[in-house]
Design a protein around this motif. Sequence first.
Motif, mmCIF file in Angstrom:
data_model
loop_
_atom_site.group_PDB
_atom_site.id
_atom_site.type_symbol
_atom_site.label_atom_id
_atom_site.label_comp_id
_atom_site.label_asym_id
_atom_site.label_seq_id
_atom_site.Cartn_x
_atom_site.Cartn_y
_atom_site.Cartn_z
ATOM 1 N N TYR A 119 0.762 -1.220 0.279
ATOM 2 C CA TYR A 119 0.146 0.100 -0.112
ATOM 3 C C TYR A 119 0.857 1.456 0.292
ATOM 4 O O TYR A 119 0.216 2.407 -0.803
ATOM 5 C CB TYR A 119 -0.912 0.322 1.458
ATOM 6 C CG TYR A 119 -1.443 0.783 1.262
ATOM 7 C CD1 TYR A 119 -2.625 1.652 0.752
ATOM 8 C CD2 TYR A 119 -1.222 2.099 2.362
ATOM 9 C CE1 TYR A 119 -3.588 2.604 1.031
ATOM 10 C CE2 TYR A 119 -1.671 3.572 3.063
ATOM 11 C CZ TYR A 119 -2.834 3.708 2.130
ATOM 12 O OH TYR A 119 -3.945 5.196 2.376
ATOM 13 N N TYR A 143 -3.043 5.293 -6.854
ATOM 14 C CA TYR A 143 -3.673 4.804 -6.091
ATOM 15 C C TYR A 143 -5.566 5.583 -6.857
ATOM 16 O O TYR A 143 -6.065 4.215 -6.463
ATOM 17 C CB TYR A 143 -3.852 5.505 -4.705
ATOM 18 C CG TYR A 143 -5.047 5.409 -3.984
ATOM 19 C CD1 TYR A 143 -4.826 3.933 -2.766
ATOM 20 C CD2 TYR A 143 -5.582 5.907 -3.881
ATOM 21 C CE1 TYR A 143 -5.451 3.673 -2.128
ATOM 22 C CE2 TYR A 143 -6.506 5.657 -2.721
ATOM 23 C CZ TYR A 143 -6.709 4.726 -1.821
ATOM 24 O OH TYR A 143 -7.208 4.272 -0.755
ATOM 25 N N ARG A 147 -7.618 2.301 -7.585
ATOM 26 C CA ARG A 147 -8.917 1.921 -6.662
ATOM 27 C C ARG A 147 -10.937 2.359 -7.470
ATOM 28 O O ARG A 147 -11.348 1.884 -7.151
ATOM 29 C CB ARG A 147 -9.149 2.575 -5.294
ATOM 30 C CG ARG A 147 -8.226 2.489 -4.417
ATOM 31 C CD ARG A 147 -7.914 1.038 -3.730
ATOM 32 N NE ARG A 147 -7.374 0.766 -2.983
ATOM 33 C CZ ARG A 147 -5.782 0.600 -2.253
ATOM 34 N NH1 ARG A 147 -5.268 -0.063 -3.920
ATOM 35 N NH2 ARG A 147 -4.596 0.016 -2.034
ATOM 36 N N TYR A 148 -10.133 3.739 -7.852
ATOM 37 C CA TYR A 148 -11.336 3.634 -8.661
ATOM 38 C C TYR A 148 -11.372 4.433 -10.425
ATOM 39 O O TYR A 148 -12.124 4.671 -10.959
ATOM 40 C CB TYR A 148 -12.045 5.956 -7.913
ATOM 41 C CG TYR A 148 -11.779 5.381 -6.683
ATOM 42 C CD1 TYR A 148 -13.230 5.261 -5.968
ATOM 43 C CD2 TYR A 148 -10.690 5.484 -5.997
ATOM 44 C CE1 TYR A 148 -13.417 5.022 -4.850
ATOM 45 C CE2 TYR A 148 -11.075 5.485 -4.493
ATOM 46 C CZ TYR A 148 -12.499 5.476 -3.742
ATOM 47 O OH TYR A 148 -11.894 5.245 -2.996
ATOM 48 N N LYS A 239 -3.401 10.610 -2.032
ATOM 49 C CA LYS A 239 -4.530 9.864 -1.582
ATOM 50 C C LYS A 239 -5.743 9.827 -0.785
ATOM 51 O O LYS A 239 -7.092 10.159 -1.084
ATOM 52 C CB LYS A 239 -3.842 8.047 -0.601
ATOM 53 C CG LYS A 239 -3.031 8.078 -1.616
ATOM 54 C CD LYS A 239 -2.060 6.329 -0.285
ATOM 55 C CE LYS A 239 -1.200 6.225 -1.162
ATOM 56 N NZ LYS A 239 -0.705 4.832 -0.689
ATOM 57 N N GLU A 243 -9.718 10.577 -1.755
ATOM 58 C CA GLU A 243 -10.948 9.825 -1.199
ATOM 59 C C GLU A 243 -12.162 10.856 -0.836
ATOM 60 O O GLU A 243 -12.729 10.282 -0.569
ATOM 61 C CB GLU A 243 -10.221 8.436 -0.171
ATOM 62 C CG GLU A 243 -10.854 7.908 0.382
ATOM 63 C CD GLU A 243 -10.123 6.045 -0.051
ATOM 64 O OE1 GLU A 243 -10.819 5.875 -1.723
ATOM 65 O OE2 GLU A 243 -9.420 6.142 0.452
ATOM 66 N N LYS A 265 -16.491 3.526 -11.313
ATOM 67 C CA LYS A 265 -14.805 3.659 -11.709
ATOM 68 C C LYS A 265 -15.728 3.899 -13.515
ATOM 69 O O LYS A 265 -14.614 4.179 -14.254
ATOM 70 C CB LYS A 265 -14.979 2.064 -11.960
ATOM 71 C CG LYS A 265 -14.600 1.841 -10.208
ATOM 72 C CD LYS A 265 -13.585 -0.068 -10.264
ATOM 73 C CE LYS A 265 -13.236 -0.278 -9.128
ATOM 74 N NZ LYS A 265 -13.077 -1.870 -9.038
#
Length: 297
Positions: A119, A143, A147-148, A239, A243, A265
């Motif tokens: 991570y 990141y 994730r997205y 990040k 987020e 996404k």
Amino acid sequence: MALTDLYDRASSLLERRFLKNAFLPVAVFPVILSWPILIQSGRLDRLAAWWESLSTAGRIVLGLAYFVVTWFFAAIVASQWRNIIRLFEGYPIERTPLGQRSADWHRRRRTEATQWQHYLEYPDEDEVLPTRLGNILRTAERYPFARYNADTIVIWPRLYHLLPESVQRDVEDRRATLEFLLVTCLFWAAFGVADFIILSVTGAAPWVACLCLLVGAVGATLAYESSLSAAMEYGERIKAGFELHRGQLLAALGLKTPGSLEEEKRMWRAFDKFVRQARPADMEQYRRTSAPPTGGA
């Protein structure tokens, strides 16, 4: 916040960043570099006597000249902050045999890393860079996409303007700390190599030249090791910024609130195609049909 307040804050931030990360190192570097050479050659006393012989006006003129020259070279250093970071990330050697061997070494370490280390420090295997710093920063940059499906290169410049002032300041402070440590590392390395060469050529005692090289190596190593922690902290701010505030960006772009992670996404992928390929059709299904509530999404 008024435009004048924003300008004042940005100016003060840039001024502090310039003075700490560029002007101060450039001003101190010639003194540190020349000190061992002057002592070894016995010229330090003569230099001190020459300075004492100058009039007050002469000292002021020399001081102003040193200030102007230092400011000029500091401006050059400040213009190269991004390139300095890329240097330590390993981009200049990425495609060389040395860079490939170093990247392979990091890939082997990656297979033994814990989930938390993945991570913080390791991107996907095919994106590993030759240096640890490069991998830490690339992990943070990748990141949002991992994730997205959101490309940081496209998203971050737009998201940054929506971040709260305290978050912007925190991000800039962390980046400024990283820049300062890398400039310090570069200058210590330059000190060690330059003094070693100069002292060796001028016939100084070998142990003095080796001592300068050792001091430079230790200083550069300590600064680089400290920069790794600073890079992790900077990456965490990137990040967290994405987020916590990506919903505000979706609202500011006129897009609806996604109903699921998979839909989000697809939205970021459509926005990326809109920016990079000028394909607005992919975004039409995600357009907000009514005005967003006050305060954003």
